[in-house]
Design a protein around this motif. Sequence first.
Motif, PDB file in Angstrom:
ATOM      1  N   GLY A  54       0.908  -1.295   0.023  1.00 53.75           N
ATOM      2  CA  GLY A  54      -0.088   0.200  -0.179  1.00 53.75           C
ATOM      3  C   GLY A  54       0.952   1.365  -0.222  1.00 53.75           C
ATOM      4  O   GLY A  54       0.756   2.067  -0.907  1.00 53.75           O
ATOM      5  N   PRO A  55       1.826   1.498   0.763  1.00 55.61           N
ATOM      6  CA  PRO A  55       2.704   2.487   0.804  1.00 55.61           C
ATOM      7  C   PRO A  55       3.491   2.765  -0.491  1.00 55.61           C
ATOM      8  O   PRO A  55       3.533   4.014  -0.913  1.00 55.61           O
ATOM      9  N   ALA A  56       3.965   1.748  -0.983  1.00 54.40           N
ATOM     10  CA  ALA A  56       4.553   1.923  -2.436  1.00 54.40           C
ATOM     11  C   ALA A  56       3.619   2.637  -3.298  1.00 54.40           C
ATOM     12  O   ALA A  56       3.934   3.494  -4.077  1.00 54.40           O
ATOM     13  N   VAL A  57       2.406   2.032  -3.435  1.00 51.81           N
ATOM     14  CA  VAL A  57       1.333   2.621  -4.281  1.00 51.81           C
ATOM     15  C   VAL A  57       0.999   4.200  -4.009  1.00 51.81           C
ATOM     16  O   VAL A  57       1.065   4.920  -4.959  1.00 51.81           O
ATOM     17  N   THR A  58       0.899   4.169  -2.827  1.00 51.32           N
ATOM     18  CA  THR A  58       0.850   5.641  -2.354  1.00 51.32           C
ATOM     19  C   THR A  58       1.729   6.704  -2.730  1.00 51.32           C
ATOM     20  O   THR A  58       1.388   7.865  -3.215  1.00 51.32           O
ATOM     21  N   LYS A  59       2.829   6.276  -2.875  1.00 49.86           N
ATOM     22  CA  LYS A  59       4.169   6.790  -3.026  1.00 49.86           C
ATOM     23  C   LYS A  59       3.823   7.483  -4.552  1.00 49.86           C
ATOM     24  O   LYS A  59       4.182   8.638  -5.151  1.00 49.86           O
ATOM     25  N   HIS A  60       3.655   6.360  -5.421  1.00 52.75           N
ATOM     26  CA  HIS A  60       3.506   6.559  -6.809  1.00 52.75           C
ATOM     27  C   HIS A  60       2.308   7.539  -7.120  1.00 52.75           C
ATOM     28  O   HIS A  60       2.340   8.280  -7.811  1.00 52.75           O
ATOM     29  N   LEU A  61       1.334   7.267  -6.294  1.00 49.88           N
ATOM     30  CA  LEU A  61       0.093   8.109  -6.619  1.00 49.88           C
ATOM     31  C   LEU A  61       0.465   9.548  -6.447  1.00 49.88           C
ATOM     32  O   LEU A  61       0.012  10.468  -6.813  1.00 49.88           O
ATOM     33  N   LYS A  62       1.138   9.675  -5.382  1.00 50.53           N
ATOM     34  CA  LYS A  62       1.420  11.219  -4.995  1.00 50.53           C
ATOM     35  C   LYS A  62       2.510  11.779  -5.971  1.00 50.53           C
ATOM     36  O   LYS A  62       2.143  13.095  -6.446  1.00 50.53           O
ATOM     37  N   VAL A  63       3.161  10.951  -6.515  1.00 45.52           N
ATOM     38  CA  VAL A  63       4.147  11.693  -7.757  1.00 45.52           C
ATOM     39  C   VAL A  63       3.139  12.058  -8.865  1.00 45.52           C
ATOM     40  O   VAL A  63       3.232  13.008  -9.432  1.00 45.52           O
ATOM     41  N   LEU A  64       2.273  11.027  -9.245  1.00 42.82           N
ATOM     42  CA  LEU A  64       1.080  11.365 -10.243  1.00 42.82           C
ATOM     43  C   LEU A  64       0.504  12.483 -10.012  1.00 42.82           C
ATOM     44  O   LEU A  64       0.019  13.008 -10.937  1.00 42.82           O
ATOM     45  N   GLU A  65      -0.005  12.878  -8.632  1.00 44.70           N
ATOM     46  CA  GLU A  65      -0.933  13.706  -8.273  1.00 44.70           C
ATOM     47  C   GLU A  65      -0.377  15.010  -8.575  1.00 44.70           C
ATOM     48  O   GLU A  65      -0.924  16.123  -8.952  1.00 44.70           O
ATOM     49  N   ARG A  66       0.835  15.127  -7.883  1.00 42.68           N
ATOM     50  CA  ARG A  66       1.660  16.347  -7.960  1.00 42.68           C
ATOM     51  C   ARG A  66       1.981  16.685  -9.449  1.00 42.68           C
ATOM     52  O   ARG A  66       1.980  17.984  -9.775  1.00 42.68           O
ATOM     53  N   ALA A  67       2.242  15.787 -10.566  1.00 39.98           N
ATOM     54  CA  ALA A  67       2.288  15.999 -11.929  1.00 39.98           C
ATOM     55  C   ALA A  67       0.820  16.445 -12.600  1.00 39.98           C
ATOM     56  O   ALA A  67       0.772  16.669 -13.655  1.00 39.98           O
ATOM     57  N   GLY A  68      -0.018  16.173 -11.570  1.00 46.60           N
ATOM     58  CA  GLY A  68      -1.452  16.747 -12.385  1.00 46.60           C
ATOM     59  C   GLY A  68      -2.074  15.611 -13.160  1.00 46.60           C
ATOM     60  O   GLY A  68      -2.881  15.691 -14.031  1.00 46.60           O
ATOM     61  N   LEU A  69      -1.317  14.390 -13.226  1.00 46.59           N
ATOM     62  CA  LEU A  69      -1.918  13.316 -14.114  1.00 46.59           C
ATOM     63  C   LEU A  69      -3.111  12.496 -13.597  1.00 46.59           C
ATOM     64  O   LEU A  69      -3.736  11.770 -14.190  1.00 46.59           O
ATOM     65  N   ILE A  70      -3.299  12.596 -12.233  1.00 42.89           N
ATOM     66  CA  ILE A  70      -4.470  11.827 -11.413  1.00 42.89           C
ATOM     67  C   ILE A  70      -4.779  13.182 -10.545  1.00 42.89           C
ATOM     68  O   ILE A  70      -4.121  14.058 -10.091  1.00 42.89           O
ATOM     69  N   SER A  71      -6.148  12.542 -10.094  1.00 41.76           N
ATOM     70  CA  SER A  71      -6.559  13.370  -9.257  1.00 41.76           C
ATOM     71  C   SER A  71      -7.354  12.387  -8.104  1.00 41.76           C
ATOM     72  O   SER A  71      -7.388  11.064  -8.507  1.00 41.76           O
ATOM     73  N   ARG A  72      -7.525  12.561  -7.080  1.00 43.27           N
ATOM     74  CA  ARG A  72      -7.843  11.635  -5.888  1.00 43.27           C
ATOM     75  C   ARG A  72      -9.129  12.149  -5.126  1.00 43.27           C
ATOM     76  O   ARG A  72      -9.359  13.403  -4.884  1.00 43.27           O
ATOM     77  N   GLY A  73     -10.168  11.186  -4.904  1.00 43.71           N
ATOM     78  CA  GLY A  73     -11.371  11.377  -4.503  1.00 43.71           C
ATOM     79  C   GLY A  73     -11.300  11.872  -3.075  1.00 43.71           C
ATOM     80  O   GLY A  73     -10.185  11.555  -2.436  1.00 43.71           O
ATOM     81  N   ARG A  74     -12.326  12.411  -2.404  1.00 37.83           N
ATOM     82  CA  ARG A  74     -12.506  13.033  -0.806  1.00 37.83           C
ATOM     83  C   ARG A  74     -12.788  11.920  -0.070  1.00 37.83           C
ATOM     84  O   ARG A  74     -12.656  11.962   1.175  1.00 37.83           O
ATOM     85  N   ALA A  75     -13.588  10.795  -0.374  1.00 33.98           N
ATOM     86  CA  ALA A  75     -14.104   9.768   0.383  1.00 33.98           C
ATOM     87  C   ALA A  75     -12.648   9.065   1.142  1.00 33.98           C
ATOM     88  O   ALA A  75     -12.015   8.730   0.653  1.00 33.98           O
ATOM     89  N   ALA A  76     -13.069   9.430   2.590  1.00 33.68           N
ATOM     90  CA  ALA A  76     -12.155   9.359   3.544  1.00 33.68           C
ATOM     91  C   ALA A  76     -11.191   8.193   3.536  1.00 33.68           C
ATOM     92  O   ALA A  76      -9.892   8.410   3.327  1.00 33.68           O
TER      93      ALA A  76
END
Lengths: 113, 113
Positions: B44-66
């Motif tokens: 999970g943490p490894a995926v989360t790290k990749h998602l953060k990089v993608l999010e900062r680059a504007g390539l993905i967004s993340r929902g607010r559902a807690a």
Amino acid sequence: MDAAAALDATFAALADPTRRAILARLALGEASAGELARPFAMSGPAVTKHLKVLERAGLISRGRAAQQRPARLEPAALKAVSDWIQEYRRLWDEKFDRLDTYLEQLQTQGETK
Amino acid sequence: MDAAAALDATFAALADPTRRAILARLALGEASAGELARPFAMSGPAVTKHLKVLERAGLISRGRAAQQRPARLEPAALKAVSDWIQEYRRLWDEKFDRLDTYLEQLQTQGETK
């Protein structure tokens, strides 16, 4: 280098504004490191370092002429990036298609009123 | 973030095969970090790290559902890369045009012999 590793190297090489500017210059024709250094107000060694990154990524090749070693853009690596990204084209096309449909609906509603 | 810095971040984020695979998965629909971790056999943490990089680059967004925070592909950043690369399209098109002309000439020569 397999296709994934090649894409890694190409994307990493493109993640720098100076290297993208060098490619834009080389799109107009080949140039030596010295010719590239002048407009970019960069030292020769700094340009040479960028050229090495671009060459390893397959984005440029360099001539054999001993002193000059003119750099030349190699379009195949850019085409590989383009091919990769085209797989995603439908995603933004669809987005604009939906907007088009919406705008058309608005227009039709306006006309029938 | 100006356009050049945005391209830097996008290209850097794309220079990783796992992040490109995550984007390919998200092209099919949004997914939570947990859903992404399973097929990639990643923590999970490894995926989360990749998602953060993608999010900062504007390539993905993340929902607010807690708990879930589903990740969704954002095509605009990919379109910016596509627009950048289209400037170079004529370079490889020209190359293939020249090859086409050459092959046509060879064929014509073969026919007239």
